[in-house]
Motif scaffolding. Structure first.
Motif, PDB file in Angstrom:
ATOM      1  N   LEU A  25      44.837  43.165  43.204  1.00 17.44           N
ATOM      2  CA  LEU A  25      43.768  42.907  42.242  1.00 17.44           C
ATOM      3  C   LEU A  25      43.846  41.499  41.669  1.00 17.44           C
ATOM      4  CD1 LEU A  25      43.485  46.255  40.240  1.00 17.44           C
ATOM      5  CD2 LEU A  25      41.737  45.219  41.688  1.00 17.44           C
ATOM      6  N   GLU A  26      45.053  40.990  41.531  1.00 12.92           N
ATOM      7  CA  GLU A  26      45.217  39.651  40.962  1.00 12.92           C
ATOM      8  C   GLU A  26      44.694  38.562  41.899  1.00 12.92           C
ATOM      9  OE1 GLU A  26      49.299  39.194  39.943  1.00 12.92           O
ATOM     10  OE2 GLU A  26      49.230  40.670  38.321  1.00 12.92           O
ATOM     11  N   VAL A  28      41.828  38.854  43.602  1.00 15.96           N
ATOM     12  CA  VAL A  28      40.360  38.883  43.606  1.00 15.96           C
ATOM     13  C   VAL A  28      39.823  37.738  42.750  1.00 15.96           C
ATOM     14  CG1 VAL A  28      38.311  40.226  43.008  1.00 15.96           C
ATOM     15  CG2 VAL A  28      40.329  41.374  43.948  1.00 15.96           C
ATOM     16  N   LYS A  29      38.949  36.940  43.318  1.00 14.09           N
ATOM     17  CA  LYS A  29      38.386  35.807  42.590  1.00 14.09           C
ATOM     18  C   LYS A  29      37.432  36.303  41.499  1.00 14.09           C
ATOM     19  CE  LYS A  29      38.770  32.826  46.656  1.00 14.09           C
ATOM     20  NZ  LYS A  29      38.043  32.041  47.692  1.00 14.09           N
ATOM     21  N   PRO A  30      37.397  35.625  40.341  1.00 15.04           N
ATOM     22  CA  PRO A  30      36.612  36.096  39.188  1.00 15.04           C
ATOM     23  C   PRO A  30      35.145  36.348  39.485  1.00 15.04           C
ATOM     24  CG  PRO A  30      38.090  34.332  38.525  1.00 15.04           C
ATOM     25  CD  PRO A  30      38.177  34.422  40.025  1.00 15.04           C
ATOM     26  N   TYR A  33      34.294  40.006  40.157  1.00  9.55           N
ATOM     27  CA  TYR A  33      34.670  41.070  39.220  1.00  9.55           C
ATOM     28  C   TYR A  33      33.495  41.978  38.865  1.00  9.55           C
ATOM     29  CZ  TYR A  33      39.104  38.614  38.174  1.00  9.55           C
ATOM     30  OH  TYR A  33      40.330  38.022  38.240  1.00  9.55           O
ATOM     31  N   LYS A  34      32.377  41.354  38.484  1.00  5.31           N
ATOM     32  CA  LYS A  34      31.253  42.123  37.946  1.00  5.31           C
ATOM     33  C   LYS A  34      30.651  43.064  38.984  1.00  5.31           C
ATOM     34  CE  LYS A  34      28.423  43.384  34.753  1.00  5.31           C
ATOM     35  NZ  LYS A  34      28.924  44.225  33.643  1.00  5.31           N
ATOM     36  N   ILE A  36      32.137  44.373  41.557  1.00  2.28           N
ATOM     37  CA  ILE A  36      33.084  45.467  41.786  1.00  2.28           C
ATOM     38  C   ILE A  36      32.958  46.508  40.680  1.00  2.28           C
ATOM     39  CG2 ILE A  36      35.538  46.086  41.837  1.00  2.28           C
ATOM     40  CD1 ILE A  36      36.057  43.423  43.260  1.00  2.28           C
ATOM     41  N   GLU A  37      32.826  46.047  39.438  1.00  2.00           N
ATOM     42  CA  GLU A  37      32.653  46.970  38.314  1.00  2.00           C
ATOM     43  C   GLU A  37      31.411  47.834  38.499  1.00  2.00           C
ATOM     44  OE1 GLU A  37      32.553  44.788  34.705  1.00  2.00           O
ATOM     45  OE2 GLU A  37      34.646  44.124  34.825  1.00  2.00           O
ATOM     46  N   VAL A 137      40.798  50.331  43.065  1.00  2.00           N
ATOM     47  CA  VAL A 137      40.170  49.804  41.849  1.00  2.00           C
ATOM     48  C   VAL A 137      39.772  50.917  40.884  1.00  2.00           C
ATOM     49  CG1 VAL A 137      39.356  47.687  42.956  1.00  2.00           C
ATOM     50  CG2 VAL A 137      37.897  49.722  42.988  1.00  2.00           C
TER      51      VAL A 137
END
Length: 280
Positions: A25-26, A28-30, A33-34, A36-37, A137
């Motif tokens: 998870l660390e 994963v590029k920022p 993030y959204k 994936i959420e 995740v």
């Protein structure tokens, strides 16, 4: 048009030769993030108590995701058989996310039951992908319950045993098809299969494995230099697919036929029973 770049790497292995999962998870590029959420939210909303866990696989959890180029491939593990679950919402959810986010080329939802995942008597590509190329995740991570895998003939067999049928299916999907998006999707799918099958042809000699196209193309070409240009074209088509169905057919009639013949030779050595059954 995306240029072909020397991107990707072979899987690391431990002292016993087992493939090490370098997803985290660390890594994963920022920018991812959204989306994936929202994928997880969709799974939760539509599956409810049937949802066991969610995984992201491929380049994104390995830190290799490229903005606007990489797909977001996800896997939902379900507590019930997938045939018993309503999937009517999936196409709309994928299309909505594809329109909303520019950071990914496409989102894929997929579903497999927990019972099928932990049945490990026979090799199956999805448990392999979860164990070696995915990060959890959401929910309970089942990777610890799955077997370890090596870059060996079992893995090679998985990429070669269905190659003839996959190439035939691609031709059938392209012929007479006026849907440009459908042709593009088919082109990407079959070209990735061909490149990875090229690696499978030499997996017993190299004992290396990767899902990444460029290193697979490179190592294939060291053994088959006479087919280097054709395999490079397969990589190009996988990255920059063509909507020209005739061009795809011509390529599959040429390089595809050659690959089928080489796969048959490989299977005669490493899986002769399967070849015998295919010819009956």
């Amino acid at each position: 048009m995306t240029d072909i770049k020397n991107i990707g790497r072979f899987c690391s292995t431990n002292d016993n030769g087992y493939i090490i999962n370098d997803s985290n998870l660390e890594k994963v590029k920022p920018e991812f993030y959204k989306v994936i959420e929202e994928v997880v939210e969709n799974y939760q909303k539509h599956l409810g108590s049937d949802l066991h866990s969610v995984y992201v696989r491929g380049s994104v959890p390995r830190g290799l995701g490229i903005y606007g180029v990489s797909d977001l491939d996800t896997i939902a593990i379900t507590n019930r058989e997938t045939n018993d679950i309503d999937m009517k919402w999936v196409d709309k959810a994928e299309n909505d996310l594809n329109r909303k986010y520019d950071c990914i080329k496409g989102v894929e939802f997929s579903f497999y039951s927990i019972e099928d995942m932990i049945e490990t008597i026979n090799f199956s590509i999805i448990p392999f992908m979860i164990k070696t190329h995915s990060v959890c995740v959401y929910g309970e991570d089942i990777r610890g319950k799955l077997p370890n895998y090596k870059a060996d003939k079992t893995l090679g067999n998985q990429h070669l045993v269905n190659l003839k049928n996959q190439i035939r299916q691609a031709k059938e999907d392209v012929v007479g098809n006026d849907d440009k998006e459908d042709i593009l999707d088919c082109c990407v799918w079959i070209m990735k299969i061909i490149v990875r099958a090229g690696l499978a042809l030499v997996i017993e000699k190299e004992r290396k494995y990767t899902r990444d196209l460029y290193p697979a193309y490179e190592i294939f070409s060291t053994y088959y230099p006479e087919k280097e240009s054709e395999m490079k074209q397969a990589v190009k088509y996988a990255i920059n697919p063509t909507e020209n169905g005739n061009a795809i057919i011509v390529f599959l009639d040429d390089m595809g036929t050659w690959m089928i013949n080489e796969a048959d030779k490989w299977l005669q050595v490493h899986n002769p029973q399967k070849v015998s059954n295919m010819k009956m």
